[in-house]
Structures are given as C-alpha cells and as structure tokens.
Motif scaffolding. Sequence first.
Motif, PDB file in Angstrom:
ATOM      1  N   PRO A  32       0.835  -1.211   0.000  1.00 17.08           N
ATOM      2  CA  PRO A  32       0.000   0.000   0.000  1.00 17.08           C
ATOM      3  C   PRO A  32       0.867   1.256   0.000  1.00 17.08           C
ATOM      4  O   PRO A  32       1.994   1.252   0.489  1.00 17.08           O
ATOM      5  CB  PRO A  32      -0.788  -0.116   1.298  1.00 17.08           C
ATOM      6  CG  PRO A  32       0.047  -0.970   2.170  1.00 17.08           C
ATOM      7  CD  PRO A  32       0.755  -1.938   1.263  1.00 17.08           C
ATOM      8  N   ASP A  33       0.326   2.328  -0.549  1.00 18.25           N
ATOM      9  CA  ASP A  33       1.050   3.595  -0.532  1.00 18.25           C
ATOM     10  C   ASP A  33       0.500   4.557   0.520  1.00 18.25           C
ATOM     11  O   ASP A  33       1.022   5.651   0.694  1.00 18.25           O
ATOM     12  CB  ASP A  33       1.057   4.251  -1.910  1.00 18.25           C
ATOM     13  CG  ASP A  33      -0.340   4.445  -2.470  1.00 18.25           C
ATOM     14  OD1 ASP A  33      -1.315   4.083  -1.807  1.00 18.25           O
ATOM     15  OD2 ASP A  33      -0.450   4.959  -3.598  1.00 18.25           O
ATOM     16  N   THR A  34      -0.555   4.152   1.225  1.00 15.30           N
ATOM     17  CA  THR A  34      -1.099   4.935   2.329  1.00 15.30           C
ATOM     18  C   THR A  34      -1.443   3.995   3.479  1.00 15.30           C
ATOM     19  O   THR A  34      -1.532   2.776   3.294  1.00 15.30           O
ATOM     20  CB  THR A  34      -2.382   5.703   1.929  1.00 15.30           C
ATOM     21  OG1 THR A  34      -3.370   4.754   1.524  1.00 15.30           O
ATOM     22  CG2 THR A  34      -2.112   6.673   0.797  1.00 15.30           C
ATOM     23  N   THR A  35      -1.656   4.577   4.641  1.00 14.47           N
ATOM     24  CA  THR A  35      -2.063   3.779   5.793  1.00 14.47           C
ATOM     25  C   THR A  35      -3.589   3.759   5.891  1.00 14.47           C
ATOM     26  O   THR A  35      -4.267   4.569   5.272  1.00 14.47           O
ATOM     27  CB  THR A  35      -1.478   4.349   7.096  1.00 14.47           C
ATOM     28  OG1 THR A  35      -1.885   5.702   7.234  1.00 14.47           O
ATOM     29  CG2 THR A  35       0.043   4.261   7.088  1.00 14.47           C
ATOM     30  N   VAL A  36      -4.088   2.851   6.687  1.00 11.72           N
ATOM     31  CA  VAL A  36      -5.533   2.751   6.911  1.00 11.72           C
ATOM     32  C   VAL A  36      -5.916   3.780   7.973  1.00 11.72           C
ATOM     33  O   VAL A  36      -5.271   3.859   9.024  1.00 11.72           O
ATOM     34  CB  VAL A  36      -5.908   1.323   7.386  1.00 11.72           C
ATOM     35  CG1 VAL A  36      -7.377   1.226   7.740  1.00 11.72           C
ATOM     36  CG2 VAL A  36      -5.536   0.294   6.332  1.00 11.72           C
ATOM     37  N   PRO A  37      -6.951   4.585   7.738  1.00  7.95           N
ATOM     38  CA  PRO A  37      -7.389   5.560   8.755  1.00  7.95           C
ATOM     39  C   PRO A  37      -7.793   4.863  10.058  1.00  7.95           C
ATOM     40  O   PRO A  37      -8.318   3.740  10.040  1.00  7.95           O
ATOM     41  CB  PRO A  37      -8.596   6.242   8.105  1.00  7.95           C
ATOM     42  CG  PRO A  37      -8.441   6.004   6.641  1.00  7.95           C
ATOM     43  CD  PRO A  37      -7.729   4.687   6.506  1.00  7.95           C
ATOM     44  N   ASP A  51      -3.193  -4.224   4.575  1.00 12.61           N
ATOM     45  CA  ASP A  51      -2.915  -2.803   4.793  1.00 12.61           C
ATOM     46  C   ASP A  51      -3.126  -2.423   6.263  1.00 12.61           C
ATOM     47  O   ASP A  51      -2.353  -1.640   6.824  1.00 12.61           O
ATOM     48  CB  ASP A  51      -3.820  -1.942   3.914  1.00 12.61           C
ATOM     49  CG  ASP A  51      -3.584  -2.151   2.425  1.00 12.61           C
ATOM     50  OD1 ASP A  51      -2.761  -3.023   2.064  1.00 12.61           O
ATOM     51  OD2 ASP A  51      -4.218  -1.445   1.632  1.00 12.61           O
ATOM     52  N   THR A  55      -0.420  -1.027   8.983  1.00 15.82           N
ATOM     53  CA  THR A  55      -0.690   0.191   9.746  1.00 15.82           C
ATOM     54  C   THR A  55      -0.546  -0.060  11.239  1.00 15.82           C
ATOM     55  O   THR A  55       0.072   0.736  11.959  1.00 15.82           O
ATOM     56  CB  THR A  55      -2.100   0.726   9.430  1.00 15.82           C
ATOM     57  OG1 THR A  55      -2.177   1.018   8.032  1.00 15.82           O
ATOM     58  CG2 THR A  55      -2.423   1.974  10.229  1.00 15.82           C
TER      59      THR A  55
END
Length: 104
Positions: A32-37, A51, A55
């Motif tokens: 993934p290129d972002t984290t999970v909110p 993901d 995180t």
Amino acid sequence: RLGGLLRGLLWVGTALVLVGAILALGRQGQLPDTTVPLARLGANLAVLDGDALLTLGLLVFLASPPLGLVYVLYDLVRTRDWRFAAAAAAVLAIVLGGMALAIP
C-alpha cells in the motif's frame, strides 16, 4: 526489564508489518502507498486486511518510545527517585504533546 519491553514491541511490530506485507502482496500484488485511517482500522483488522496489519505494525513502532518512557517513569516513581521521575514526566509530556499536535 525495559529492554525486554522494547524488544517485545519490536518483535510484535515487525511480525505485524511482515504478515501485513505478505497479505498485501498476495491479495493486491503491491504494497500500500497509504495507511488505513484509524476510524476503519478495527474493521479492516477483523477481516485480516494486509494494509491494516501494516498500519498497526507502524503504530506499534511509533508507540514504543512513549511506552518505554511510561515504564521508566513508573519505575522511578516506584523507587521514589523524584528528580528523575520529574524529568521523565516532562519528556513524556513533550512527546505526547507532540503526538497530539501531529494528529489531525
């Protein structure tokens, strides 16, 4: 004892990142290129989302220094070393304040 706590957190964080990376690569073919909110983290962890595991591993790594400070502060208060306990409390307040300001 402090070393054991930090070593344990390092192993837990590493395991979460490793399993999360394997699951993400297996299911999505890429990392993934972002984290999970944070609001969705629990639900995503419930379905073993890679993901979300990544995180959570990063959060464990980020939480390790403040948890180490909490342990040191507890130990200093327990041994009644008030001067160093006050210094540890001040450092912990600075770290937690910085973290609070960084969270949107």
